[in-house]
Design a protein around this motif. Structure first.
Motif, PDB file in Angstrom:
ATOM      1  N   THR A 187      -0.745  24.740  -7.643  1.00 44.45           N
ATOM      2  CA  THR A 187      -0.302  24.811  -9.042  1.00 44.45           C
ATOM      3  C   THR A 187      -1.321  24.172  -9.976  1.00 44.45           C
ATOM      4  O   THR A 187      -1.643  24.717 -11.040  1.00 44.45           O
ATOM      5  CB  THR A 187       1.069  24.118  -9.203  1.00 44.45           C
ATOM      6  OG1 THR A 187       2.020  24.746  -8.354  1.00 44.45           O
ATOM      7  CG2 THR A 187       1.553  24.204 -10.642  1.00 44.45           C
ATOM      8  N   GLU A 273       1.695  24.171 -16.870  1.00 41.38           N
ATOM      9  CA  GLU A 273       2.009  24.037 -15.438  1.00 41.38           C
ATOM     10  C   GLU A 273       3.463  24.397 -15.187  1.00 41.38           C
ATOM     11  O   GLU A 273       3.783  25.139 -14.267  1.00 41.38           O
ATOM     12  CB  GLU A 273       1.735  22.614 -14.976  1.00 41.38           C
ATOM     13  CG  GLU A 273       1.968  22.421 -13.495  1.00 41.38           C
ATOM     14  CD  GLU A 273       1.519  21.053 -13.028  1.00 41.38           C
ATOM     15  OE1 GLU A 273       1.982  20.644 -11.952  1.00 41.38           O
ATOM     16  OE2 GLU A 273       0.722  20.422 -13.719  1.00 41.38           O
ATOM     17  N   VAL A 277       4.850  27.568 -12.923  1.00 45.97           N
ATOM     18  CA  VAL A 277       5.755  27.347 -11.781  1.00 45.97           C
ATOM     19  C   VAL A 277       7.020  28.162 -11.949  1.00 45.97           C
ATOM     20  O   VAL A 277       7.508  28.798 -11.018  1.00 45.97           O
ATOM     21  CB  VAL A 277       6.094  25.850 -11.640  1.00 45.97           C
ATOM     22  CG1 VAL A 277       7.166  25.666 -10.568  1.00 45.97           C
ATOM     23  CG2 VAL A 277       4.860  25.075 -11.251  1.00 45.97           C
TER      24      VAL A 277
END
Length: 289
Positions: A187, A273, A277
């Motif tokens: 990630t 981020e 995700v």
């Protein structure tokens, strides 16, 4: 004796599990730490490139000067994202891997404790067998030896159960942590590269928009002593813009660039981020339907 051999087989499996974790988690930690250090060095080299671009721009004609300064600002922004990448790798990847050194030591201590108890059980069994062979008629000594064997066997059985629970918990936590650590690693890298591609695209467009002919004509006019015939784009302050988190006035300022990254860039990265995700999670659920 068959029970003892069965326990020994189980303990070997548990010991191999801990040994492999110690070996490979140690290697993962070492390699990813080196990966993070190299990323930080790449950031430092890019900082130097930005400085050189600014210095070079200040020697050129207005069109190229403005283009090179814009390019430097874009590259500086990428280094802000790279700094956030380095910090997150240290926090979310390296630190959890370092934690396993302590976990492995504790589990090894439990295995060592069990082996000591197991050796005592084997010793008592061997003692009983010798008595039966040498003094089969000495019922009192044999009875005492049998009692010692029984006591040692109960102790070994209880310790085996405790050890199984300990190693089972260790294995479960190891698998969960492995999944989490490398998910975080992927990630972090995706967020950095997604942001970097966005900024590099803008940098590419800046270079594509550069008016070479206008700059060349301005240069030719200057060689011939003709000035003022061509308008040039207005220049901003010769100092780097606010998006560049350092000053290029001195070498000492360059050395402090890593500690002056902007919090707003990190905050923007965090949002990106989370969005990545969530997007990946949604895609995963769609595939499993």
């Amino acid at each position: 004796m068959n029970i003892v051999l069965s326990r020994d087989s189980g303990v070997r499996v548990m010991e191999n599990t801990v040994t492999n974790a110690e070996k490979y988690f140690g290697q993962f930690c070492s390699l990813l730490a080196a990966y993070t250090r190299k990323t930080a060095r790449l950031r430092d080299k890019a900082d130097q490139l930005v400085k050189q671009l600014i210095d070079f721009a200040n020697t050129e004609n207005p069109e190229l000067r403005a283009t090179m300064r814009d390019l430097a600002e874009h590259l500086a922004k990428v280094q802000d994202y790279r700094q956030a990448e380095v910090e997150r790798l240290e926090t979310k990847v390296i630190s959890p891997l370092k934690f396993y050194g302590t976990q492995i030591k504790q589990t090894r201590a439990e295995i060592k404790k069990f082996k000591h108890i197991q050796n005592n059980e084997i010793k008592q069994l061997e003692k009983l067998e010798k008595l039966r062979q040498k003094s089969p008629s000495d019922r009192q000594m044999i009875s005492q030896a049998e009692t010692s064997v029984q006591r040692a066997s109960v102790d070994a059985s209880r310790t085996t159960h405790q050890l199984e629970e300990t190693v089972d918990a260790f294995q479960k936590q190891k698998l969960k942590d492995l999944q989490k650590i490398f998910s975080d690693f992927v990630t972090i890298e995706m967020v950095f590269h997604a942001k970097a591609v966005e900024v590099y695209s803008s940098a590419f467009q800046t270079l594509e928009n550069y008016d070479l002919e206008r700059d060349l004509q301005d240069f030719r006019d200057k060689m011939r002593g003709v000035y003022g015939h061509h308008d040039t784009r207005p220049l901003t302050n010769t100092n780097p813009s606010a998006s560049v988190p350092w000053s290029f006035a001195s070498q000492s300022a360059q050395s402090t660039v890593q500690s002056q990254r902007k919090e707003e860039e990190v905050s923007e990265d965090d949002s990106s981020e989370e969005a990545l995700v969530e997007d990946l999670t949604g895609q995963g659920q769609g595939l499993h339907k």
